[in-house]
Design a protein around this motif. Structure first.
Motif, mmCIF file in Angstrom:
data_model
loop_
_atom_site.group_PDB
_atom_site.id
_atom_site.type_symbol
_atom_site.label_atom_id
_atom_site.label_comp_id
_atom_site.label_asym_id
_atom_site.label_seq_id
_atom_site.Cartn_x
_atom_site.Cartn_y
_atom_site.Cartn_z
ATOM 1 N N TYR A 160 3.231 5.921 -3.078
ATOM 2 C CA TYR A 160 4.387 6.966 -3.498
ATOM 3 C C TYR A 160 4.829 6.751 -4.547
ATOM 4 C CZ TYR A 160 3.742 8.284 1.434
ATOM 5 O OH TYR A 160 2.985 8.844 2.549
ATOM 6 N N ILE A 161 4.770 5.344 -5.235
ATOM 7 C CA ILE A 161 5.538 5.006 -6.434
ATOM 8 C C ILE A 161 4.526 4.777 -7.639
ATOM 9 C CG2 ILE A 161 7.229 3.523 -7.477
ATOM 10 C CD1 ILE A 161 8.305 2.951 -4.654
ATOM 11 N N CYS A 162 5.041 5.096 -8.869
ATOM 12 C CA CYS A 162 4.019 4.889 -9.911
ATOM 13 C C CYS A 162 4.532 3.326 -10.413
ATOM 14 C CB CYS A 162 4.401 5.785 -11.249
ATOM 15 S SG CYS A 162 3.347 5.549 -12.584
ATOM 16 N N LEU A 163 3.707 2.619 -10.098
ATOM 17 C CA LEU A 163 3.976 0.852 -10.150
ATOM 18 C C LEU A 163 4.019 0.773 -11.717
ATOM 19 C CD1 LEU A 163 1.699 -0.495 -7.589
ATOM 20 C CD2 LEU A 163 3.962 0.294 -7.070
ATOM 21 N N LYS A 197 5.956 2.024 -13.623
ATOM 22 C CA LYS A 197 7.230 2.495 -14.264
ATOM 23 C C LYS A 197 8.306 1.615 -13.457
ATOM 24 C CE LYS A 197 6.074 7.261 -15.302
ATOM 25 N NZ LYS A 197 6.371 8.616 -15.042
ATOM 26 N N ILE A 198 7.990 0.474 -12.783
ATOM 27 C CA ILE A 198 9.023 -0.121 -12.034
ATOM 28 C C ILE A 198 8.612 -1.829 -12.217
ATOM 29 C CG2 ILE A 198 9.560 1.621 -10.327
ATOM 30 C CD1 ILE A 198 7.967 -0.252 -8.301
ATOM 31 N N ASN A 199 9.464 -2.479 -11.700
ATOM 32 C CA ASN A 199 9.282 -3.917 -11.818
ATOM 33 C C ASN A 199 9.475 -4.290 -10.208
ATOM 34 O OD1 ASN A 199 8.970 -5.118 -14.913
ATOM 35 N ND2 ASN A 199 10.919 -3.769 -14.815
ATOM 36 N N TYR A 200 8.618 -5.209 -9.774
ATOM 37 C CA TYR A 200 8.875 -5.440 -8.242
ATOM 38 C C TYR A 200 8.163 -6.714 -8.088
ATOM 39 C CZ TYR A 200 3.712 -4.713 -7.990
ATOM 40 O OH TYR A 200 2.551 -4.944 -7.883
ATOM 41 N N LYS A 201 8.997 -7.422 -6.894
ATOM 42 C CA LYS A 201 8.317 -8.777 -6.665
ATOM 43 C C LYS A 201 8.807 -8.964 -5.205
ATOM 44 C CE LYS A 201 9.050 -13.652 -8.126
ATOM 45 N NZ LYS A 201 9.512 -14.473 -9.252
ATOM 46 N N PHE A 202 7.519 -9.825 -4.426
ATOM 47 C CA PHE A 202 7.690 -10.123 -3.148
ATOM 48 C C PHE A 202 8.296 -11.587 -3.083
ATOM 49 C CE2 PHE A 202 4.782 -6.606 -2.808
ATOM 50 C CZ PHE A 202 5.264 -5.980 -1.672
ATOM 51 N N PHE A 203 9.229 -11.731 -2.219
ATOM 52 C CA PHE A 203 9.602 -13.274 -1.958
ATOM 53 C C PHE A 203 9.490 -13.658 -0.526
ATOM 54 C CE2 PHE A 203 11.662 -11.852 -5.622
ATOM 55 C CZ PHE A 203 11.747 -12.781 -6.475
ATOM 56 N N LYS A 204 9.240 -14.834 -0.425
ATOM 57 C CA LYS A 204 9.210 -15.525 0.889
ATOM 58 C C LYS A 204 10.416 -16.199 1.216
ATOM 59 C CE LYS A 204 4.304 -17.128 -0.113
ATOM 60 N NZ LYS A 204 3.744 -16.355 0.872
ATOM 61 N N ILE A 240 12.764 -4.316 -5.792
ATOM 62 C CA ILE A 240 12.215 -3.301 -6.795
ATOM 63 C C ILE A 240 13.435 -3.090 -7.734
ATOM 64 C CG2 ILE A 240 11.388 -1.275 -7.094
ATOM 65 C CD1 ILE A 240 10.501 -1.221 -4.062
ATOM 66 N N SER A 241 13.019 -3.125 -9.095
ATOM 67 C CA SER A 241 14.040 -2.660 -10.223
ATOM 68 C C SER A 241 13.438 -1.491 -11.055
ATOM 69 C CB SER A 241 14.255 -3.920 -10.963
ATOM 70 O OG SER A 241 15.156 -3.821 -12.104
ATOM 71 N N LEU A 242 14.193 -0.668 -11.235
ATOM 72 C CA LEU A 242 13.971 0.366 -12.040
ATOM 73 C C LEU A 242 14.144 -0.067 -13.489
ATOM 74 C CD1 LEU A 242 15.281 3.533 -10.086
ATOM 75 C CD2 LEU A 242 12.899 2.126 -9.861
ATOM 76 N N LYS A 243 14.534 -1.095 -13.686
ATOM 77 C CA LYS A 243 14.438 -1.697 -15.344
ATOM 78 C C LYS A 243 14.201 -3.039 -15.122
ATOM 79 C CE LYS A 243 19.460 -3.182 -15.801
ATOM 80 N NZ LYS A 243 20.615 -3.000 -16.554
ATOM 81 N N ASN A 244 14.402 -3.910 -16.117
ATOM 82 C CA ASN A 244 13.750 -5.391 -15.931
ATOM 83 C C ASN A 244 15.071 -6.285 -15.713
ATOM 84 O OD1 ASN A 244 11.245 -4.865 -17.408
ATOM 85 N ND2 ASN A 244 12.166 -4.769 -19.431
ATOM 86 N N ASP A 287 0.806 -1.222 0.016
ATOM 87 C CA ASP A 287 -0.004 0.028 0.053
ATOM 88 C C ASP A 287 0.965 1.204 0.190
ATOM 89 O OD1 ASP A 287 -2.348 -1.361 0.065
ATOM 90 O OD2 ASP A 287 -2.662 -1.190 2.281
ATOM 91 N N LEU A 288 1.888 1.159 0.803
ATOM 92 C CA LEU A 288 2.969 2.371 0.743
ATOM 93 C C LEU A 288 3.482 2.643 -0.644
ATOM 94 C CD1 LEU A 288 4.472 2.228 4.214
ATOM 95 C CD2 LEU A 288 3.027 4.049 3.460
#
Length: 287
Positions: free
Chosen positions: A258-261, A263-270, A281-285, A253-254
């Motif tokens: 605050y971030i334009c999603l 425009k980024i790549n992101y992934k949650f990991f266990k 979070i990656s600002l490129k691929n 949620d945060l």
């Protein structure tokens, strides 16, 4: 008594009901007091042990008061390196090893002709920065708000031969912003436990540094980070964050706030315990 008999003696005196845990503590005691490795102990189990039993009994009493073993013997292994720890720094956790290994995997995909800037924010004992420094040539910056904490981190860097680290004193992102530093890889394990959390075990709550563990809600550092991360990262940078296993939704949620999603790549990991623990979070691929 032989070393094995001393191990048995310690196990009988410990309050904990976990036999395997008690044996681990007993072996650590003996290795610490005799200044030998665990391998040396295994090859000398039936040799005479000349340790002072009174000294052992004093350590046992402290363990039975829930004082962490790591603070009593001033050491904690992290990714096979022995780190000095004391009451001023958080004891490194095995979950954080997983994040560091992921960071190293990313770094090893980068061009060897480019010198990477790595930021370890809230460095504590320096375990993250030093582990990266020993495995990858980069410009590494490690920060913390406390002189006492940085003293421990610098000692570990010196003892472990990690010479490519610049230590910065300051509050969270401020030293990087002040020096106009930009990172290619930012890795952060901030305080993320709510001060209202009643599930924290007695030993952690009473003996580890509260500033390294607790904030009012557990989310303050992420709130600040997502609002200001762009000030300290290069255009194609990558971010590694550790968080509490119940914080995935509020962290998302945060980030969304605050971030334009798109425009980024992101992934949650266990982590290996199958609990949500990391955000990349990656600002490129890159992910």
């Amino acid at each position: 008594m032989t070393n094995q008999e001393v191990i048995n003696y310690i196990c009988e005196k410990l309050n904990a009901k976990n036999p395997s845990h008690n044996k681990k503590i007993a072996k650590s005691f003996i290795c610490y007091l005799k200044n030998i490795s665990i391998n040396d102990l295994y090859t000398s189990l039936y040799e005479k042990c000349n340790l002072n039993i009174n000294k052992i009994d004093k350590l046992i009493k402290k363990i039975n008061k829930s004082i962490p073993l790591e603070y009593l013997i001033n050491e904690k292994y992290f990714l096979n390196n022995k780190f000095y720890v004391n009451k001023n720094v958080l004891i490194p956790r095995p979950e954080t090893e997983e994040m560091v290994l992921e960071a190293l995997s990313f770094l090893k995909t980068q061009s060897i002709n480019k010198k990477i800037n790595v930021f370890d924010i809230c460095t504590g004992s320096g375990n993250i920065a030093i582990s990266i420094a020993k495995n990858y040539k980069a410009n590494i910056y490690a920060s913390d708000i406390s002189f006492k904490v940085l003293k421990v981190a610098r000692k570990n860097a010196k003892d472990l031969g990690a010479n490519n680290i610049t230590f910065l004193k300051g509050d969270f992102l401020k030293p990087f912003i002040k020096l106009n530093l930009k990172g290619d890889l930012i890795i952060i394990n901030p305080p993320y436990i709510s001060s209202k959390d009643r599930s924290v075990d007695y030993s952690t709550k009473n003996y580890e540094p509260k500033k390294a563990l607790f904030t009012e809600t557990g989310l303050e550092f992420y709130n600040i980070f997502f609002q200001n991360y762009h000030k300290i990262i290069n255009n194609e940078g990558i971010i590694f964050l550790e968080f509490g296993y119940e914080q995935k939704k509020p962290i998302y949620d945060l980030m969304e706030k605050y971030i334009c999603l798109n425009k980024i790549n992101y992934k949650f990991f266990k982590d290996t315990n199958k609990k949500d623990r990391f955000l990349f979070i990656s600002l490129k691929n890159n992910i």
